[in-house]
Design an enzyme around this catalytic site. Structure first.
Site, short mmCIF file in Angstrom:
data_model
loop_
_atom_site.label_atom_id
_atom_site.label_comp_id
_atom_site.label_asym_id
_atom_site.label_seq_id
_atom_site.Cartn_x
_atom_site.Cartn_y
_atom_site.Cartn_z
N ASP A 31 0.88 -1.19 0.00
CA ASP A 31 0.00 0.00 0.00
C ASP A 31 0.90 1.23 0.00
OD1 ASP A 31 -3.21 0.38 1.30
OD2 ASP A 31 -1.90 2.11 0.98
N LEU A 33 -0.01 4.04 1.13
CA LEU A 33 -0.47 4.78 2.32
C LEU A 33 -0.90 6.21 2.00
CD1 LEU A 33 1.88 3.43 5.16
CD2 LEU A 33 -0.46 2.75 4.61
N TYR A 140 -14.06 6.74 -14.00
CA TYR A 140 -13.81 5.72 -12.97
C TYR A 140 -14.36 4.36 -13.43
CZ TYR A 140 -14.61 3.05 -8.69
OH TYR A 140 -14.66 2.05 -7.76
N PHE A 168 -21.20 -2.77 -4.94
CA PHE A 168 -22.18 -1.71 -4.87
C PHE A 168 -21.67 -0.80 -3.73
CE2 PHE A 168 -25.33 -2.60 -8.17
CZ PHE A 168 -24.66 -3.66 -8.75
N ASN A 169 -22.46 -0.28 -2.82
CA ASN A 169 -21.91 0.72 -1.89
C ASN A 169 -21.44 0.09 -0.59
OD1 ASN A 169 -23.57 2.16 -3.93
ND2 ASN A 169 -22.86 3.92 -2.76
N HIS A 188 -18.02 9.93 0.82
CA HIS A 188 -19.10 8.94 0.87
C HIS A 188 -20.25 9.36 1.78
CE1 HIS A 188 -15.73 6.50 -0.68
NE2 HIS A 188 -16.68 6.17 -1.52
N1 UDP Z 1 -24.44 11.78 -1.83
C1 UDP Z 1 -25.08 12.95 -1.42
N2 UDP Z 1 -24.36 13.85 -0.67
C2 UDP Z 1 -23.06 13.63 -0.28
C3 UDP Z 1 -22.44 12.40 -0.71
C4 UDP Z 1 -23.16 11.52 -1.47
O1 UDP Z 1 -26.24 13.20 -1.73
O2 UDP Z 1 -22.46 14.49 0.39
C5 UDP Z 1 -25.21 10.81 -2.64
C6 UDP Z 1 -24.59 10.52 -4.01
O3 UDP Z 1 -25.09 11.41 -4.96
C7 UDP Z 1 -25.03 9.07 -4.25
C8 UDP Z 1 -25.15 8.47 -2.86
O4 UDP Z 1 -25.19 9.58 -1.95
O5 UDP Z 1 -26.31 9.06 -4.83
C9 UDP Z 1 -23.97 7.59 -2.52
O6 UDP Z 1 -22.78 8.31 -2.80
P1 UDP Z 1 -21.36 7.79 -2.38
O7 UDP Z 1 -20.37 8.85 -2.79
O8 UDP Z 1 -21.38 7.38 -0.94
O9 UDP Z 1 -21.16 6.46 -3.22
P2 UDP Z 1 -21.23 6.18 -4.81
O10 UDP Z 1 -22.66 5.81 -5.07
O11 UDP Z 1 -20.77 7.39 -5.54
O12 UDP Z 1 -20.31 5.02 -4.97
#
Ligand code: UDP
Length: 327
Positions: A31, A33, A140, A168-169, A188
């Site tokens: 890593d 870091l 990305y 996914f998330n 996030h």
């Molecule tokens: N999101 C938001 N406000 C923030 C950060 C994220 O409304 O400050 C929304 C973003 O548009 C997405 C969801 O939350 O629809 C998840 O975003 P995140 O960046 O956590 O993960 P991603 O889906 O981009 O991988």
């Protein structure tokens, strides 16, 4: 198995490293870091190096007598990829090709790769199966999809056996709240909502409330990072057929909107969460929800924790570590 893990000090990587180690595997983490935290893997051997440095990777693969690689390292922010696509193609795509060639030359041919639901982008299907159309909306997603294609080609040409896990998330923390999510800057949703609940931020900005979704905010599939880590252990143990490359979705199968996440955090933390409606974030599709049927059928994976459990564990982490690993 002797496994070299790139990006093993990052959020998902560190959970996978601990899961691999608990399952009896011998792990070496590589890593740089820049985003990772050595404190997230206190008992694991860590070398500070770049995964795209081919001679260095060859030396580390030999030294560790690696039998497999798990590859987490890379650039992950959708917004950053829209601003600076070269960074994502250089780090994610070009760096990974250099690493695959190092693996080929040393004779290490098993690989689990961190891919993403962003390869689907604006694909019309919901839930998404692995056969859904690829329609990435950002560099990305395209930079990761390019690697998936390279993995299929390396399997055919060089006998690699690999799995791409399309996350996914990823969200949540360890049950005891000792390990969790800590990015700088944080982009996030869930940690940002906790920041607003704890008064570290003035508010959470909702990126768009006019999407074609039930409450107008984006719908995502949040999967507990411990469940995601378990999928990695199953996947590396299943890389046993030379010439075979497989892709699997890793998601819970349940969609939650940005507003639902905010409401759940407010309820579990028993705090008000100040919100503000803002513009859409470029590159964000309206809905991304997985069908993880293939991962269940082929590798026996079942997610054990829902959004409530994700947010409850994240709450324990944020309370115990208000400044993340720097606490
Ligand atoms: N999101 C938001 N406000 C923030 C950060 C994220 O409304 O400050 C929304 C973003 O548009 C997405 C969801 O939350 O629809 C998840 O975003 P995140 O960046 O956590 O993960 P991603 O889906 O981009 O991988």
């Amino acid at each position: 198995m002797r496994i070299l893990v790139t990006g093993g000090a990052g959020y998902v990587g560190s959970f996978a490293v601990r899961a691999l180690s608990s399952a009896g595997h011998d792990v070496l983490v590589v890593d740089d870091l820049r985003q990772g935290h050595a404190a997230s893997i206190p008992e694991i051997r860590l070398v500070e190096a770049e995964f795209g440095d081919r001679p260095r990777m060859e030396a580390l693969l030999r030294e560790h007598q690696a039998e497999a690689v798990m590859h987490f390292a890379g650039s992950t922010s959708v917004a950053e990829s829209v601003r600076d696509p070269g960074l994502h193609y250089r780090n994610n795509t070009a760096g990974t090709i250099a690493m695959l060639e190092a693996m080929r030359d040393v004779g290490v041919r098993k690989l689990v790769f961190s891919s993403t639901a962003a390869v689907y982008g604006e694909s019309a299907e919901s839930p998404l199966s692995e056969t859904a159309r690829y329609a990435p909306t950002c560099a990305y997603g395209r930079s990761k999809l390019a690697i998936e294609w390279a993995l299929a080609d390396f399997a055919a040409a060089h006998g690699f056996s690999s799995c791409a896990l399309r996350y996914f998330n990823a969200a949540g923390a360890s049950e005891d709240g000792a390990f969790g999510e800590d990015h700088d800057p944080e982009t996030h949703l869930i940690p940002i909502v906790f920041g607003a609940a704890l008064g570290k931020r003035a508010h959470i900005e909702i990126y768009g409330d006019d999407y074609d979704t039930p409450d107008g905010t984006c719908v995502r599939d949040y999967v507990h990072v411990e469940d995601l880590a378990a999928a990695h252990v199953l996947a590396i143990e299943a890389c046993d057929t030379p010439g075979q490359h497989r892709a699997f979705n890793v998601g819970s199968g349940t969609g939650s909107s940005v507003r639902e996440v905010i409401e759940t955090v407010g309820r579990i933390a028993a705090r008000a969460v100040p919100t503000q409606s803002g513009a859409r974030r470029p590159g964000d599709p309206a809905t991304l929800v997985a069908s993880a049927e293939r991962l269940h059928t082929e590798l026996g994976w079942v997610p054990k924790r829902d959004l409530e459990a994700i947010i409850a564990s994240a709450w324990r982490w944020h309370q115990a570590n208000p400044d993340g690993y720097g606490s």
